[in-house]
Design a protein around this motif. Structure first.
Motif, mmCIF file in Angstrom:
data_model
loop_
_atom_site.group_PDB
_atom_site.id
_atom_site.type_symbol
_atom_site.label_atom_id
_atom_site.label_comp_id
_atom_site.label_asym_id
_atom_site.label_seq_id
_atom_site.Cartn_x
_atom_site.Cartn_y
_atom_site.Cartn_z
ATOM 1 N N MET A 94 0.808 -1.214 0.000
ATOM 2 C CA MET A 94 0.000 0.000 0.000
ATOM 3 C C MET A 94 0.844 1.269 0.000
ATOM 4 S SD MET A 94 -2.989 -1.128 2.679
ATOM 5 C CE MET A 94 -3.891 -2.669 2.458
ATOM 6 N N ALA A 95 2.101 1.165 0.441
ATOM 7 C CA ALA A 95 2.966 2.344 0.463
ATOM 8 C C ALA A 95 3.178 2.904 -0.937
ATOM 9 C CB ALA A 95 4.309 2.000 1.105
ATOM 10 N N LEU A 96 3.214 2.065 -1.956
ATOM 11 C CA LEU A 96 3.378 2.533 -3.329
ATOM 12 C C LEU A 96 2.236 3.448 -3.749
ATOM 13 C CD1 LEU A 96 4.630 -0.663 -5.179
ATOM 14 C CD2 LEU A 96 5.890 1.465 -4.884
ATOM 15 N N PHE A 97 1.020 3.079 -3.399
ATOM 16 C CA PHE A 97 -0.130 3.898 -3.760
ATOM 17 C C PHE A 97 -0.145 5.206 -2.957
ATOM 18 C CE2 PHE A 97 -1.346 -0.429 -4.829
ATOM 19 C CZ PHE A 97 -1.834 -0.270 -6.117
ATOM 20 N N GLN A 98 0.289 5.141 -1.706
ATOM 21 C CA GLN A 98 0.367 6.359 -0.903
ATOM 22 C C GLN A 98 1.365 7.338 -1.506
ATOM 23 O OE1 GLN A 98 1.322 4.928 3.032
ATOM 24 N NE2 GLN A 98 -0.653 3.903 3.280
ATOM 25 N N LEU A 171 5.699 -11.019 -3.775
ATOM 26 C CA LEU A 171 4.452 -11.227 -4.518
ATOM 27 C C LEU A 171 3.526 -10.024 -4.402
ATOM 28 C CD1 LEU A 171 3.585 -14.963 -3.715
ATOM 29 C CD2 LEU A 171 4.152 -14.007 -5.946
ATOM 30 N N TYR A 172 3.318 -9.540 -3.199
ATOM 31 C CA TYR A 172 2.403 -8.408 -3.012
ATOM 32 C C TYR A 172 3.013 -7.103 -3.509
ATOM 33 C CZ TYR A 172 -1.137 -11.066 -0.519
ATOM 34 O OH TYR A 172 -2.141 -11.966 -0.210
ATOM 35 N N LEU A 173 4.333 -6.976 -3.447
ATOM 36 C CA LEU A 173 4.972 -5.786 -4.001
ATOM 37 C C LEU A 173 4.815 -5.767 -5.515
ATOM 38 C CD1 LEU A 173 6.668 -3.251 -3.599
ATOM 39 C CD2 LEU A 173 8.728 -4.681 -3.706
ATOM 40 N N ALA A 174 5.000 -6.920 -6.151
ATOM 41 C CA ALA A 174 4.803 -7.007 -7.599
ATOM 42 C C ALA A 174 3.356 -6.701 -7.966
ATOM 43 C CB ALA A 174 5.198 -8.394 -8.105
ATOM 44 N N ALA A 175 2.408 -7.219 -7.169
ATOM 45 C CA ALA A 175 0.996 -6.938 -7.443
ATOM 46 C C ALA A 175 0.690 -5.450 -7.300
ATOM 47 C CB ALA A 175 0.116 -7.746 -6.486
ATOM 48 N N ALA A 176 1.274 -4.806 -6.292
ATOM 49 C CA ALA A 176 1.035 -3.375 -6.095
ATOM 50 C C ALA A 176 1.613 -2.542 -7.230
ATOM 51 C CB ALA A 176 1.646 -2.930 -4.763
ATOM 52 N N ILE A 177 2.728 -2.997 -7.815
ATOM 53 C CA ILE A 177 3.343 -2.259 -8.911
ATOM 54 C C ILE A 177 2.559 -2.466 -10.210
ATOM 55 C CG2 ILE A 177 5.428 -2.041 -10.326
ATOM 56 C CD1 ILE A 177 7.030 -2.842 -7.832
#
Length: 269
Positions: A94-98, A171-177
Motif C-alpha cells: 500500500m505504500a506505493l499507492f500512498q 508477490l504483493y509488491l509485484a501486485a502493487a506495482i
C-alpha cells in the motif's frame, strides 16, 4: 598585478550506501508509523493464536502429521505464522499507492537515485516489518504455549519464516506495482489472505482436505510456507528442503518481477 590561482577538486562519488540507508529508513518509517496497517497485520494473527488455537485445541486434541502425533497447538503454529506473513505482506504494498497519490513518487525520481537502491530499500523494509510482526506473534505464542522445540528446530523455523517473508513480500509488491488502481489492490489483499490460507493445509493435513482443495493447494504458495515451517519444527530442517526450495525460487521470481515492473512504472512518472 596579483596572479590568480585556481584549483580544481575532483567530484565526490555518490554515496550509494547512504542512498540505500535513507531509502530503507524512509520506507520503514512509512510502514511502521501507519497504525492502521500494523493493526490490520497483527489482528488476524492474534485472533487465531488466542481464540482459534484455544477453542479448536480443546476439540481436536492431537493430530498425526507424517507419522508423528502432535498437540494441535504445535500443528497450528505454522498456520498462524503464515497468516501473519501474508497479512503483513499485503499491507506493505500500500505504500506505493500512498506515494503516488501524494505526489511523493515524482519528487523521489527527480533525484539521481538508482532504481535498484530504491527497490532494495523497499524490499528490505517490507521484509523486516513482516518479520517483526511475525516474530511478535511467535513471542506471544511462546509465552502462552510450551512447544518444547530444540534450538536447531527453532533456527530452522526462523529460516523458513524468512524465506516466506521474502516470497510473499515480493508477490504483493509485484501486485502493487502492476495494479494501477488502489481500490482494486485493497480488494485483492482482503480476499487473497483468507483464500490463500484456508485453501492450504493450514488447519488439517493435505490428505484431509477435499479433493478440489488438494489440487489447489499444489499451486498455493501458502502450502509451501506452512509445510516448510511444520516440517522444520516436527522433523528437522533436512526434511523441509522441497518446500524451502519452492519458497526460495518464488522469492527470486517475485522480487525479480517486482523490479522489472518498477522500472517500467517509473518511466511513466
Amino acid at each position: 598585478m596579483t596572479d590568480l590561482a585556481f584549483t580544481t577538486t575532483a567530484p565526490q562519488p555518490a554515496r550509494r550506501a547512504a542512498d540505500l540507508s535513507a531509502v530503507f529508513y524512509r520506507e520503514y518509517a512509512l510502514l511502521a508509523r501507519n497504525r492502521v496497517n500494523l493493526i490490520l497485520g497483527l489482528t488476524p494473527t492474534l485472533v487465531y493464536l488466542l481464540l482459534v488455537n484455544t477453542s479448536l485445541g480443546n476439540v481436536v486434541g492431537e493430530i498425526t502429521y507424517r507419522g508423528v502425533t502432535l498437540p494441535f497447538a504445535v500443528f497450528l503454529l505454522p498456520m498462524v505464522l503464515a497468516m501473519s506473513v501474508v497479512s503483513a505482506s499485503g499491507t506493505t504494498g500500500m505504500a506505493l499507492f500512498q506515494e503516488e497519490m501524494s505526489g511523493v513518487s515524482t519528487q523521489i525520481w527527480s533525484w539521481p537515485l538508482r532504481r535498484s537502491r530504491f527497490l532494495l530499500g523497499k524490499v528490505l523494509a517490507g521484509v523486516s516489518l513482516v518479520l517483526v510482526q511475525s516474530l511478535l506473534a511467535l513471542v506471544v505464542a511462546v509465552f502462552l504455549i510450551d512447544y518444547g522445540f530444540s534450538p536447531s528446530h527453532w533456527l530452522g523455523l526462523l529460516f523458513a519464516l524468512l524465506l516466506a517473508a521474502l516470497a510473499f513480500n515480493g508477490l504483493y509488491l509485484a501486485a502493487a506495482i502492476l495494479i494501477r488502481d488502489y481500490r482494486t489492490f485493497m480488494v485483492l489483499t482482503s480476499i487473497s489472505v483468507p483464500v490463500l490460507v484456508f485453501s492450504a493445509p493450514s488447519l488439517s493435513t493435505t490428505a484431509q482436505l477435499p479433493l478440489v482443495l488438494q489440487w489447489i493447494s499444489v499451486i498455493n504458495p501458502v502450502t509451501y510456507a506452512v509445510n516448510a515451517m511444520r516440517d522444520t519444527v516436527v522433523l528437522g530442517l533436512g526434511q523441509a528442503w522441497l518446500s524451502l526450495t519452492v519458497l526460495a525460487v518464488l522469492a527470486v521470481l517475485a522480487n525479480g518481477l517486482a523490479g522489472r515492473a518498477l522500472l517500467r512504472r517509473t518511466r511513466d512518472l
